[in-house]
Design an enzyme around this catalytic site. Sequence first.
Site, mmCIF file in Angstrom:
data_model
loop_
_atom_site.group_PDB
_atom_site.id
_atom_site.type_symbol
_atom_site.label_atom_id
_atom_site.label_comp_id
_atom_site.label_asym_id
_atom_site.label_seq_id
_atom_site.Cartn_x
_atom_site.Cartn_y
_atom_site.Cartn_z
ATOM 1 N N LYS A 146 28.046 35.205 38.790
ATOM 2 C CA LYS A 146 27.643 34.838 40.156
ATOM 3 C C LYS A 146 26.259 35.397 40.537
ATOM 4 O O LYS A 146 25.259 34.825 40.146
ATOM 5 C CB LYS A 146 28.741 35.230 41.137
ATOM 6 C CG LYS A 146 29.982 34.353 40.918
ATOM 7 C CD LYS A 146 30.965 34.362 42.068
ATOM 8 C CE LYS A 146 31.988 33.251 41.879
ATOM 9 N NZ LYS A 146 33.341 33.713 41.735
ATOM 10 N N PHE A 187 42.571 35.766 40.411
ATOM 11 C CA PHE A 187 41.661 34.638 40.185
ATOM 12 C C PHE A 187 40.590 35.063 39.196
ATOM 13 O O PHE A 187 39.800 35.963 39.462
ATOM 14 C CB PHE A 187 40.993 34.130 41.474
ATOM 15 C CG PHE A 187 40.130 32.926 41.183
ATOM 16 C CD1 PHE A 187 40.694 31.665 41.112
ATOM 17 C CD2 PHE A 187 38.778 33.070 40.892
ATOM 18 C CE1 PHE A 187 39.916 30.558 40.779
ATOM 19 C CE2 PHE A 187 37.996 31.967 40.555
ATOM 20 C CZ PHE A 187 38.570 30.714 40.503
ATOM 21 N N ASP A 203 37.144 42.687 36.492
ATOM 22 C CA ASP A 203 36.434 41.445 36.781
ATOM 23 C C ASP A 203 35.659 41.649 38.085
ATOM 24 O O ASP A 203 36.214 41.543 39.174
ATOM 25 C CB ASP A 203 37.430 40.290 36.912
ATOM 26 C CG ASP A 203 36.746 38.959 37.239
ATOM 27 O OD1 ASP A 203 35.564 38.982 37.628
ATOM 28 O OD2 ASP A 203 37.403 37.910 37.114
#
Length: 401
Positions: free
Chosen positions: A256, A142, A227
């Site tokens: 985030k 993802f 990531d």
Amino acid sequence: MTSTTARLIETEHRLGAHNYKPLDVVLSRGEGVHVWDVDGNRYLDCLSAYSAVNQGHCHPKILAAMVEQAQKLTLTSRAFRNDQLAHFYEEIAALTGSHKVLPMNSGAEAVETAIKAVRKWGYEVKGVARDKAEIIVCNDNFHGRTMGIVGFSTDPDAREGFGPFAPGFRHVPFGDIDAFRAAINENTVAFLIEPIQGEAGVLIPPAGYFAAVRELCTSHGITLILDEIQTGLGRTGRLLAEGHEGIEADVTLVGKALSGGFYPVSAVLSNTEVLGVLKPGQHGSTFGGNPLACAIARAALRVLTEEDMIGNSARMGERFQKGLSEIRSNIVREVRGRGLMLAVELDPAAGGARKYCEALKARGILAKDTHGDTIRIAPPLVITADQVDWALEQFETVLRD
Ligand SMILES: *Cc1c(COP(=O)(O)O)cnc(C)c1O
């Protein structure tokens, strides 16, 4: 459900695109690990907006930095310079040991930026033939929702009906070093991977996998892109999850929690060789690196270290995981995680994690089911031992009944 809640949900349903299926709770306030709904019910947030609010909801110091900066200057675009960007570069580079920083907004934009940079690096530095660059990615990855990214997703929901997609990606199973070795060829420019696969259900690779990945990347001249948009900034009990593996990525993606949940801020962290290939006019973003974002990110990084949130994540994560694994329940198949990135995988016979998340909600805990049978648990890193113990009581009741 009260009439206010029902009315807001009905309006959302009528006017909004149905690209999410949220729990039926409408939140109006947050503080630390807690959020409150429009009817005044309090919940312990065990999702933290997918780890964007690691620092806790509405952290007062980040809020103060945001308000102060918003009164002075919010946006200049990169056509002009602003007095916050250099400080942001300096502080994030010192914290992470990076040499170059490229600020963007969303996590997906950071991923897209890295893909552009490593392809160009492949042609200009590694000498790959024009338009032949390949990036190796993992099954069940993802990395976001943009066209470039969903094109190399293996999740049918993420990609079906959205093609045609860009070529240049090759897939390997996560955690399988032999498959990675076999996928490498002279056109391989990068390996893009999550240190722990979050959306796939908090999957941790076998011990030694990342050390071997690092070695293969170095010996084949392949850029290792980690990531860390979800795993980074304290979530796993280390500043970056790569710290658990004893390795360093060539390119690290953060987002985030880089803003503590106040604003979309992401960054590509790398060295001069990779990010140095981007020249004026070749990449950008109107909001990327704006003074408001930089001031917020500076405060978000500062409180993370100043208030020992990373150490707390390691300690509370251990306590939470131990407590979860001591729950006697015949529907729990596995408890796993690192730091405060935790998951409880249920037996498929239990009928899916969603109904257990609903039961937790009724007991004052907001957690999210993922991939059908897994409950993901990721509270803000400011959680206390008493709050962990209270949460464990609720999990025990729900998983035992
Ligand atoms: C959330 C996430 C992204 C995408 O970030 P957005 O801000 O939603 O675009 C990318 N990679 C990982 C690992 C994520 O968890």
